[in-house]
Design a protein around this motif. Structure first.
Motif, PDB file in Angstrom:
ATOM      1  N   GLN A   1       0.812  -1.208   0.000  1.00 45.80           N
ATOM      2  CA  GLN A   1       0.000   0.000   0.000  1.00 45.80           C
ATOM      3  C   GLN A   1       0.851   1.267   0.000  1.00 45.80           C
ATOM      4  OE1 GLN A   1      -3.505   0.002   2.501  1.00 45.80           O
ATOM      5  NE2 GLN A   1      -3.298  -2.193   2.899  1.00 45.80           N
ATOM      6  N   GLN A   2       1.998   1.198  -0.643  1.00 48.19           N
ATOM      7  CA  GLN A   2       2.836   2.376  -0.859  1.00 48.19           C
ATOM      8  C   GLN A   2       2.595   2.860  -2.297  1.00 48.19           C
ATOM      9  OE1 GLN A   2       6.399   0.115   0.981  1.00 48.19           O
ATOM     10  NE2 GLN A   2       6.967   2.275   1.139  1.00 48.19           N
ATOM     11  N   HIS A   3       1.402   3.360  -2.507  1.00 49.90           N
ATOM     12  CA  HIS A   3       0.967   3.680  -3.866  1.00 49.90           C
ATOM     13  C   HIS A   3       1.726   4.869  -4.450  1.00 49.90           C
ATOM     14  CE1 HIS A   3      -2.129   0.778  -3.028  1.00 49.90           C
ATOM     15  NE2 HIS A   3      -2.639   1.515  -2.052  1.00 49.90           N
ATOM     16  N   GLU A   4       2.072   5.835  -3.618  1.00 51.03           N
ATOM     17  CA  GLU A   4       2.813   6.995  -4.125  1.00 51.03           C
ATOM     18  C   GLU A   4       4.196   6.586  -4.620  1.00 51.03           C
ATOM     19  OE1 GLU A   4       2.962  10.045  -1.215  1.00 51.03           O
ATOM     20  OE2 GLU A   4       0.781  10.224  -1.036  1.00 51.03           O
ATOM     21  N   GLU A   5       4.845   5.651  -3.902  1.00 50.25           N
ATOM     22  CA  GLU A   5       6.159   5.181  -4.341  1.00 50.25           C
ATOM     23  C   GLU A   5       6.045   4.437  -5.675  1.00 50.25           C
ATOM     24  OE1 GLU A   5       8.228   6.518  -2.686  1.00 50.25           O
ATOM     25  OE2 GLU A   5       8.243   6.112  -0.542  1.00 50.25           O
ATOM     26  N   ALA A   6       4.997   3.612  -5.810  1.00 50.36           N
ATOM     27  CA  ALA A   6       4.795   2.881  -7.056  1.00 50.36           C
ATOM     28  C   ALA A   6       4.563   3.838  -8.225  1.00 50.36           C
ATOM     29  CB  ALA A   6       3.615   1.912  -6.920  1.00 50.36           C
TER      30      ALA A   6
END
Length: 243
Positions: free
Chosen positions: A227-232
């Motif tokens: 759930q590290q969507h910004e990093e992805a």
């Protein structure tokens, strides 16, 4: 040597496997490059010179020799970033009159050291916490375990930054981004974020975006799973720019 290529500095850094910030510091006189960095930089410019049919003005051996001379400590104000007096050759007579780095360069180097020191101090304060509260439906997830348990090398990285050893730190970040598995890179980035080393996390993502498409997708999936969507999203955007 830089004028042998008409390409951008970012393109040269990518082909030389260097961080763009490191190459910028080398070219601006803010940091003396490691010998392998200098060799990689020379290799790329030599290839560009052949492409544009331009004459290479200096040999690699000459540049490596100039690097050795640049490492010689000329005065007491050059102590930071130079080896100990016993580690290098004695000061040649002909170099005693060489002036120290321009004041603007020394000021930039001092500001960089202060920023690294503040980041390392943030790490010590953060390491006493075991949890980072994050709203259930907002923002990227963060590590809930102790930082050193998630990525043991984080203490070594912080120690190098605190000591002002930015070149070794850059090498650690580049090696991690290009060799670690997708899940380990996710832990690496999350550890840096939790420790307050945001610049280090950004540099890992930038270097990881240069890997092949399958590796980039695997790393993005690891970020998404945690759930590290910004990093992805940041990783995919950088990868798209480099293609």
């Amino acid at each position: 040597m830089r004028e042998l290529s008409d390409r951008t500095q970012q393109q040269i850094a990518t082909d030389a496997y260097l961080a763009a910030t490191s190459l910028s510091n080398h070219l601006n006189g803010g940091r003396i490059p490691e010998s392998d960095h200098l060799s990689a930089f020379y290799r790329v410019l030599d290839q560009d010179a052949a492409k544009y049919r331009r004459t290479v003005p200096y040999s690699l051996d000459l540049l490596l020799d100039l690097r050795v001379q640049a490492l010689i400590k000329h005065c007491t104000c050059c102590s930071v970033g130079y080896p100990a007096e016993s580690a290098g050759p004695p000061e040649p007579e002909e170099h005693k009159a060489v002036s120290p780095a321009p004041r603007a360069v020394r000021r930039r180097a001092r500001e960089l050291r202060l920023r690294r020191y503040r980041r390392s101090r943030a790490l010590h304060a953060e390491s006493t916490r075991t949890e980072v509260p994050v709203p259930l439906l907002e923002g990227d997830r963060h590590l809930t375990t102790h930082i050193s348990e998630a990525w043991p090398e984080i203490t070594d990285l912080a120690r190098r930054l605190e000591a002002g050893n930015a070149r070794d730190a850059d090498l650690m970040l580049w090696s991690a981004a290009t060799t670690l598995s997708a899940s380990n890179i996710q832990v690496f980035v999350a550890s840096c974020r939790s420790a307050g080393l945001d610049d280090a996390a950004d540099q890992v993502i930038t270097n990881a975006a240069r890997r092949d498409a399958q590796a980039v997708l695997s790393i993005a999936a690891a970020f998404h799973h945690e759930q590290q969507h910004e990093e992805a999203g940041r990783l995919i955007a950088l990868a798209a720019q480099s293609t």
